[in-house]
Structures are given as C-alpha cells and as structure tokens.
Design a protein around this motif. Structure first.
Motif, short mmCIF file in Angstrom:
data_model
loop_
_atom_site.label_atom_id
_atom_site.label_comp_id
_atom_site.label_asym_id
_atom_site.label_seq_id
_atom_site.Cartn_x
_atom_site.Cartn_y
_atom_site.Cartn_z
N PHE A 398 7.43 14.37 -35.21
CA PHE A 398 8.73 14.72 -34.67
C PHE A 398 9.85 13.98 -35.37
O PHE A 398 9.62 13.04 -36.13
N LEU A 428 16.70 25.05 -26.27
CA LEU A 428 16.44 23.61 -26.13
C LEU A 428 15.13 23.31 -25.41
O LEU A 428 14.86 22.16 -25.07
N GLY A 430 12.24 23.23 -26.63
CA GLY A 430 11.40 22.38 -27.46
C GLY A 430 11.67 20.90 -27.26
O GLY A 430 10.76 20.07 -27.35
N THR A 431 12.92 20.54 -26.95
CA THR A 431 13.22 19.12 -26.72
C THR A 431 12.55 18.62 -25.45
O THR A 431 12.27 17.42 -25.31
N TYR A 434 9.37 16.70 -25.47
CA TYR A 434 9.50 15.32 -25.95
C TYR A 434 10.51 14.55 -25.09
O TYR A 434 11.34 13.81 -25.59
N TYR A 462 12.44 16.03 -31.18
CA TYR A 462 12.10 17.43 -31.37
C TYR A 462 11.09 17.60 -32.51
O TYR A 462 10.87 16.70 -33.32
N TYR A 463 10.53 18.77 -32.57
CA TYR A 463 9.50 19.15 -33.54
C TYR A 463 9.99 18.94 -34.98
O TYR A 463 11.12 19.27 -35.32
N ARG A 472 13.32 25.06 -38.64
CA ARG A 472 12.75 24.92 -37.30
C ARG A 472 13.25 26.05 -36.42
O ARG A 472 14.32 26.61 -36.64
N LEU A 478 20.39 22.62 -32.39
CA LEU A 478 20.28 21.15 -32.46
C LEU A 478 21.21 20.57 -33.52
O LEU A 478 21.77 19.48 -33.33
#
Length: 593
Positions: A398, A428, A430-431, A434, A462-463, A472, A478
């Motif tokens: 990440f 968002l 994906g955030t 994490y 994030y990824y 991404r 982001l």
C-alpha cells in the motif's frame, strides 16, 4: 468474486482470534539491510520492501555499533573519508527514502541502530529516563512501566524506534498539555556528528544538548540530517489508566464536531469511513490508576495473520483493480469494518480469557493501551504467519498520504471531500480496507520542523500496484484529495510517510523555522555527509527536487501531471482538472469510444 470478498474479513477475524487464543505469534519482520558479503555490498529498504520511486538503495557497507563509543568510531571513519552515511532503524518504517545515503549508488554507509537499544539511566525523582536511540517503542514503554512511569502519547505502532519516531515528528493523538508528538517531551539528546578536524583523534564529536539549548529545537525533528542520535532523555509521568469506548455515528456534519471533540477528549481520535457515511469516535480518556480494569490494545491489523489469508485478501483486491470493480471493494470494506467494530477493533477487556472483548469501556494501564504490535512477537514459524505487510509473503502492499491540516481549516476541507465523495460514491471504498481516514490531533510545536499550528493529522492508506506506473482504481479522486489537502488547505506532510509530491514546497510552509533548521544543518554537518538527494529535495537544497518527471510519473506520485503522458493514455487515463478543487491536476480514466 464479490461473494468471496464478503467472506474474507470475517474469516480473517475468526482465524486471528483462534491464533491469539492458542498463542501463535507471527514470524518477525526480516532485515531491511541485506548484504552479499559479510557487512559489505548491501541494499537498504524500508519495512514494506519498496520506496515510492521504486529505486534500490545500494550501500558499500553497514555498521552495527553497540554503544556510543563504537558509534563515534563509525562516524569518524566515514567522516575522515568523506563518505555519505545514514542511520537505519531495525524495522525502518518510514515510507520515503530517509534511510538511504546520498552520493553515488553503492558508495554510502548504513549505520544500523538495532544494537543501540538500552536504557542508560533513570531519574525517578524528576521522572526522566535516558535511553539509546535504537530502542523500540515497545521496549521503551515496558521499561518505563516497570518503574510505574508512563511514556507520553505515542504513535500507535510498537515497531518504531525512539530515534526514528522523533526524527520524523511521529505522534499519537492529543491536544492536552504538550500534545501528542513524542519529541515535545524530549528534554535532552546526545548526537554523534562529523568533524572536518581531528578531535582527540576522531573526525567526529559528541554533542550533548540540554533542554535549554536552542539547537535541541533542530535536533528534536531532524530527518536524520544532523548526525546519528545516540541517546534521548524523555520527561515521563506517573502511570495512569485509560478508558476507551468506540462510538459509531452517521457522518452528518461530523466535520463541525472535530475541534470540540479534540479539545474535550484527551487521547481521542476519529476514523471516517466515507462510502459508509459513518464515523467512529474513539472516546479515550485518562482515569486514575485505581480504576478497575486490565485491558489491552491488540489492534487487529497489527496482530499475526495467516500468510495464506493475507495473500488471498490481496489477490481479491487485485481482481477488483483489474476489473475496475469499485462496488466489490465497497462490499468487502463494509463487511470488514462491521466485523472489526463488533469485535472491538482488537481491544481486550480480559487478554487471557476466551472472550477477550466483552464490551465498552475497555480500561487498562496506559502502557498497555497506547500502542499495539503483537505480530512482532514470537519466533520464526517459517512465514506460516506474519505481519500483514511483510514483503516476503507478497501480501498487503500500500501507499499512504498523511498530512496535518490546521484545525481552523478542517471543516472546509471535509466539506470539499464530502462533495467529491457524493459525486463518486464508491470511489473511496478502497481506503476503508485500510482503516479509512484516520484522524489524530497534534499540537503546534517549538521544534523547527514540528507542526506550525494545532492540527488534525489525517492518514489515508490505499492500494498500491506492484508494477511501477500502473493506474489505480479511482486514481483521480485520491489525487484530488491529496492536492486539495496540500495546496488548497496548506497541509504539512508527515515526514515519514507520503509520496514524493506530498513534500512539494514543504520547507516554505515552516517559514523562518525552516531556515533556522537549515542553518543548524550547516553547523552540524557542513559537508552534508548525512544529507542525500532525497532530503535535499524535500528541504529545497543544492538544486535537488522531489519531482521526477517521466512517463507515468503522476501514477506513483512522483509528479503532478501536466501532460497526458504523465498518466497512462494508452489505458485511458488522461491528465484532467479536479472537479471540486479545479486547480488540481489528476489522472482520470476517460472512456473513449
């Protein structure tokens, strides 16, 4: 695949609980310094196995001084030979290249602080403890607790070292007293710095800074460019207990409550899950040591995990990225966050019982509640289990953007982010895999490179693809938030996190204090032996820059795009203006028929 993703988080939590009960610990992280010939011909990396610019840091050799006298010899020899050098901590958790020496690749010296990890002295009357800089936060907290003293608010991860965390301005969460930055509690420091002339046969000297020495304001947050920190003296306080309750609320107008929450909750923080429109308020307050409770913070994300499960979880996220499946990440994150909340986020009321979490509040000694990191414990099990980000298992990988916004700007910042979120409701998610937007409070600092204002520190993880210059999912959203925070709201970067563009114009944000720090650099290390192209770039010295313009550079945060080729036009990603913060320039995927 979506159905499988729904299973991953609850399976992970259940298996983690089983592992905890039967006493299995993760294989500890591997070395960040690897050599091909003894202590020569080495590479240096960070705890995640990769720097933001994907380069490999090669050094001529590594030294492992075990005390200040040995450290003096090491720095003297390198100084005499005008060799570039850098201190490297045992786990090296800074994302940027702070641990890589400057100069020609393969010619520098890495100075490991892993053996400089002892308690030097304790003054029980003044409640002060002097320790070597390589001591881990876990060992420091434990040593203080043995004599009923409490270490000030600290970062949440136990694997950082004292020298590393103060050099990067790392912190916990608090606006009370001196605040949450550990360097604010430093009352003394010893450094070993280079010398152009022989002093008692050494081309290095020991600098002993007391609490009234103005140079301590430079040394407290030094980025490792003044020399090697040998010893640190901290002001501690009597042990106390903390009471923690996590409250989950809708995010309606939450931005207007942030400043009040920070002003009334000593160790409180907030976590925002934007796609789920909910906020977790951590009510974290001081209570008397006599309060009943033996709780512990064993945050789930920092526990040992089955390596196969970590790899599988990463694999699912990679499929979502490859198929542009934002909704899949949303389903995965909702299940994961709900499961973690129901299990107390790793908080334990009774650490040694079968039912570890039985409800709020969780009360325990400050020493057991302020940070976590149980995946560091135990012997090597052949990587059957590991910390989730251990690069040897190809699991989580990440990037982070971390910035501090003045409390006076916080409401407007989140109003803008909400507007962007509402335009792209799944962008968002994906955030949230994490920990969403983690928000902590930090006070303004007297340190030259400390915080300028009372601020809200915002961590967004994030990824990251394992392939350089790869777009991404929802890249543009982001990037717009990142530029909005840094340029519209004058956010300060966390020195130990962020991609390259996070440090654009950073020194200017510190005003005259930035100049005072550079002046201290010139006094302590006039030849720049502890400086590198990276530190010169973030401080605006010697013509260096953090920007690396090349094809796809904006995808890795090495530049802000100005041309389409800075994105990935072959894959449909073009350089476009932001939609809320229109001054931003982001890589947006455009479907061209």
């Amino acid at each position: 695949m979506v159905a499988l993703s729904c299973m991953v988080a609850p399976m992970a939590v259940a298996l983690l609980a089983i592992w905890t009960h039967i006493g299995v610990s993760a294989s500890p992280p591997g070395p960040v310094i690897k050599c091909t010939s003894g202590n020569s011909n080495c590479t240096v990396t960070n705890g995640y196995g990769s720097f933001p610019d994907w380069t490999t840091c090669q050094v001529a050799s590594v030294a492992y001084p075990a005390n200040e006298s040995e450290l003096l010899v090491v720095v003297s020899n390198a100084s005499m030979n005008k060799q570039k050098m850098k201190a490297v901590s045992v786990y090296s958790h800074s994302i940027p290249k702070l641990s890589c020496p400057g100069g020609p690749s393969g010619a520098g010296l890495a100075i490991s602080t892993m053996r400089l990890n002892h308690v030097v002295s304790v003054d029980s009357t003044l409640m002060r403890m002097t320790v070597e800089s390589g001591i881990t936060l876990r060992a420091l907290i434990d040593a203080a607790a043995q004599i009923d003293l409490a270490v000030p608010p600290s970062p949440y991860w136990l694997g950082v070292t004292l020298g590393g965390l103060i050099s990067t301005g790392s912190h916990g969460s608090s606006l009370f007293g001196k605040g949450s930055a550990v360097h604010e509690y430093v009352v003394g420091m010893r450094l070993v710095v280079p010398s152009n002339e022989s002093i008692n046969g050494y081309y290095a000297r020991i600098v002993d800074l007391g609490e009234d020495d103005p140079d301590l304001l430079a040394a407290k947050v030094s980025l490792g460019v003044l020399g090697v920190i040998s010893q640190v003296t901290l002001q501690l306080q009597p042990m106390f207990k903390r009471s923690i309750t996590n409250r989950v609320l809708a995010d309606t107008a939450f931005e207007s409550t942030i400043a009040t929450f920070g002003a009334t909750t000593e160790f409180g923080d907030l976590t925002w899950y934007p796609s789920q429109a909910r906020v977790v308020y951590r009510d974290d307050v001081r209570v008397p040591i006599s309060t009943v409770g033996n709780g512990e913070n064993d945050f789930t994300g920092f526990r040992s995990q089955l390596s196969l499960l970590i790899v599988a979880t990463r694999g699912i996220e990679e499929v979502f990225e490859a198929t542009q499946h934002s909704y899949g990440k949303c389903v995965q994150s909702r299940v994961q966050v709900t499961t973690l909340l129901e299990t107390g986020m790793g908080l334990k009321n009774s650490p040694r019982s079968i039912l570890e979490f039985t409800g709020y509040p969780v009360i325990g000694n400050h020493s057991k509640m302020q940070a976590a990191g149980s995946c560091l414990n135990g012997g090597d099990d052949g990587l059957f289990t590991a910390c989730g980000w251990d690069p040897r298992i190809q699991g989580l990988f990440f990037q982070q953007m971390t910035f501090s916004i003045p409390l006076t700007n916080v409401t407007n910042f989140f109003t803008d982010v909400k507007e962007l979120r509402d335009m792209y409701p799944t962008a968002l998610c994906g955030t949230e895999l994490y920990s969403g937007f983690l928000m902590r409070f930090v006070r303004n600092s007297t340190a030259y490179l400390g915080k300028v204002d009372d601020s809200l520190d915002i961590d967004i993880t994030y990824y990251r693809s394992r392939t350089p210059a790869t777009p991404r999912l929802n890249e543009d959203v982001l990037e717009e938030i990142e530029q909005m925070a840094l340029f519209k709201y004058n956010g300060l970067p966390h020195w130990g996190k962020n991609r390259n563009i996070g440090f654009l114009g950073a020194r200017a944000k510190y005003g005259s204090k930035g100049d005072m720090f550079v002046a201290a650099m010139a006094r302590y290390d006039p030849d720049g032996l502890f400086s590198s192209e990276w530190t010169d770039g973030i401080l605006g010295l010697r013509g260096a820059t953090v920007v690396i313009e090349s094809k796809g550079c904006a995808l890795d945060g090495l530049c802000v795009c100005s041309l389409d080729e800075h994105c990935a036009p072959d894959e449909g990603y073009y350089c476009q203006p932001g939609v809320v913060y229109t001054e931003a320039r982001v890589c947006r995927r455009i479907n061209v028929s």
